[in-house]
Design an enzyme around this catalytic site. Structure first.
Site, short mmCIF file in Angstrom:
data_model
loop_
_atom_site.label_atom_id
_atom_site.label_comp_id
_atom_site.label_asym_id
_atom_site.label_seq_id
_atom_site.Cartn_x
_atom_site.Cartn_y
_atom_site.Cartn_z
N ASP A 8 104.29 45.47 53.52
CA ASP A 8 103.32 46.58 53.53
C ASP A 8 103.84 47.95 53.09
O ASP A 8 103.47 48.98 53.68
CB ASP A 8 102.70 46.71 54.92
N HIS A 52 92.35 45.46 52.77
CA HIS A 52 91.13 45.50 53.57
C HIS A 52 89.87 45.77 52.75
O HIS A 52 89.88 46.63 51.87
CB HIS A 52 91.23 46.61 54.62
N SER A 58 89.35 46.36 61.69
CA SER A 58 90.40 47.20 62.30
C SER A 58 90.10 48.70 62.18
O SER A 58 90.77 49.50 62.83
CB SER A 58 91.75 46.90 61.65
N HIS A 69 92.38 52.40 56.01
CA HIS A 69 93.64 52.38 55.28
C HIS A 69 93.70 51.13 54.40
O HIS A 69 93.08 50.12 54.68
CB HIS A 69 94.84 52.41 56.25
N GLU A 99 91.54 40.27 61.44
CA GLU A 99 92.73 41.10 61.38
C GLU A 99 93.92 40.19 61.12
O GLU A 99 93.89 39.01 61.47
CB GLU A 99 92.91 41.86 62.71
N ALA A 127 105.14 48.51 59.41
CA ALA A 127 105.79 49.22 60.49
C ALA A 127 106.46 48.19 61.39
O ALA A 127 105.89 47.14 61.67
CB ALA A 127 104.77 50.05 61.29
N CYS A 131 103.37 45.01 61.65
CA CYS A 131 103.37 43.96 60.62
C CYS A 131 104.75 43.34 60.37
O CYS A 131 104.85 42.15 60.11
CB CYS A 131 102.75 44.50 59.34
#
Length: 181
Positions: A8, A52, A58, A69, A99, A127, A131
């Site tokens: 990510d 997304h 989420s 995001h 999710e 993070a 994830c």
């Protein structure tokens, strides 16, 4: 065979993004150095990304915990590290009502890695508590040997990040530095 899994590293998670990870941008040079090392070794390079839809579960507007995001096909969803042309990009959390923190959840990542004979994974990105953690735990469940590259991950809160690293180590991941590669 081994693979570098880059979790990510997207614009919305960097400084100025809608869900920025503190100092997430500071690990970009380290990750790009890892990409070069793994490329030279002929290893597989995989990047996961949140992908997304605009109405993702989420998002706060949908009752979720996060601001909008990494919406598909937006600047915020762009990967910020320079990937080689043959890198595999795994999109996750791409359905409105599902999710997925892990790069394995709802994707064919495990099949791709096993098909290519990968046994050992080196994980980096953001993070750490979310994830990166979920991807590392799922990798262990899929019986991969997991190495988390400590100086190539960033978390949201230092105390939570340290707790997460201890948890991953307890579950069987090895915590290493990029200098050890």
């Amino acid at each position: 065979m081994e693979a570098l899994i880059i979790v990510d590293m997207q614009r919305d998670f960097m400084l100025g993004g809608t869900l920025s990870v503190p100092e997430g941008d500071k690990i970009i040079p380290t990750i790009e150095g890892l990409i070069e090392k793994f490329k030279k070794k002929g290893a597989l390079i995989v990047a996961t990304r949140d992908w997304h839809p605009p109405n993702h579960i989420s998002f706060k507007e949908q009752g979720g915990p996060w601001p909008r995001h990494c919406v598909q096909n937006t600047k915020g969803a762009e990967i910020v590290v320079k990937l080689p042309e043959n890198a595999i990009i795994i999109s996750k959390a791409d359905e409105p009502d599902k999710e997925a923190y892990s790069g394995f959840e709802g994707t064919n990542l495990a099949e791709i890695l096993k098909e290519k004979g990968v046994k050992r994974l080196y994980i980096c990105g953001v993070a750490t508590e979310y994830c990166v953690r979920a991807t590392a735990l799922d990798a262990l469940k899929h019986s991969f040997e997991v190495y988390l590259i400590r100086d190539a991950v960033k978390g949201i809160k230092p105390e939570d990040e340290e707790k997460t690293l201890r948890e991953l180590e307890d579950k069987g991941a090895k915590i290493i530095s990029s200098a050890e590669l």
